[in-house]
Motif scaffolding. Structure first.
Motif, short mmCIF file in Angstrom:
data_model
loop_
_atom_site.label_atom_id
_atom_site.label_comp_id
_atom_site.label_asym_id
_atom_site.label_seq_id
_atom_site.Cartn_x
_atom_site.Cartn_y
_atom_site.Cartn_z
N UNK A 52 4.75 -6.10 4.81
CA UNK A 52 4.76 -4.75 3.99
C UNK A 52 4.03 -4.83 2.76
N UNK A 53 3.92 -5.95 2.22
CA UNK A 53 3.16 -6.08 0.80
C UNK A 53 1.76 -6.07 0.99
N UNK A 54 1.03 -6.61 2.16
CA UNK A 54 -0.13 -6.50 2.36
C UNK A 54 -0.73 -5.31 2.88
N UNK A 55 0.29 -4.59 3.61
CA UNK A 55 0.09 -2.94 4.10
C UNK A 55 -0.10 -2.41 2.93
N UNK A 56 0.73 -2.39 1.88
CA UNK A 56 0.62 -1.69 0.77
C UNK A 56 -0.65 -1.99 -0.17
N UNK A 57 -0.80 -3.32 -0.40
CA UNK A 57 -1.89 -3.49 -1.12
C UNK A 57 -3.37 -3.21 -0.48
N UNK A 58 -3.24 -3.00 0.82
CA UNK A 58 -4.52 -2.62 1.51
C UNK A 58 -4.88 -1.00 1.59
N UNK A 59 -3.65 -0.32 1.62
CA UNK A 59 -3.67 1.00 1.32
C UNK A 59 -4.06 1.65 0.02
#
Length: 78
Positions: A52-59
């Motif tokens: 979830x951290x990486x998805x949030x950073x990517x967005x």
């Protein structure tokens, strides 16, 4: 005179779009900071939230890249 006004508007819009890059950096900091705060409170749940951290950073980073592209288009496509 009209060409100068259009060019001024394009550069002004590019400046506002460049603000989006800075705001995206603030967003990435928010995502990472909130993850770190949660991980420090409950270290056993941190590995499950890494995706979830990486998805949030990517967005958040994608919005910065889009703002950068809009700024480039406004500066060089007119």
């Amino acid at each position: 005179m009209e060409v100068g006004l259009v060019l001024m508007g394009a550069y002004l819009g590019a400046g506002f779009a460049a603000l989006g890059m800075g705001l995206a950096a603030i967003g990435v900091g928010n995502v990472a900071g909130n993850f770190l705060a949660g991980a420090l409170r409950n270290p056993s749940a941190a590995p499950g939230q890494t995706a979830t951290l990486f998805i949030g950073i990517a967005f958040a980073e994608a919005l910065g890249i889009f703002a950068f592209l809009v700024a480039l288009l406004l500066m060089f496509a007119t």
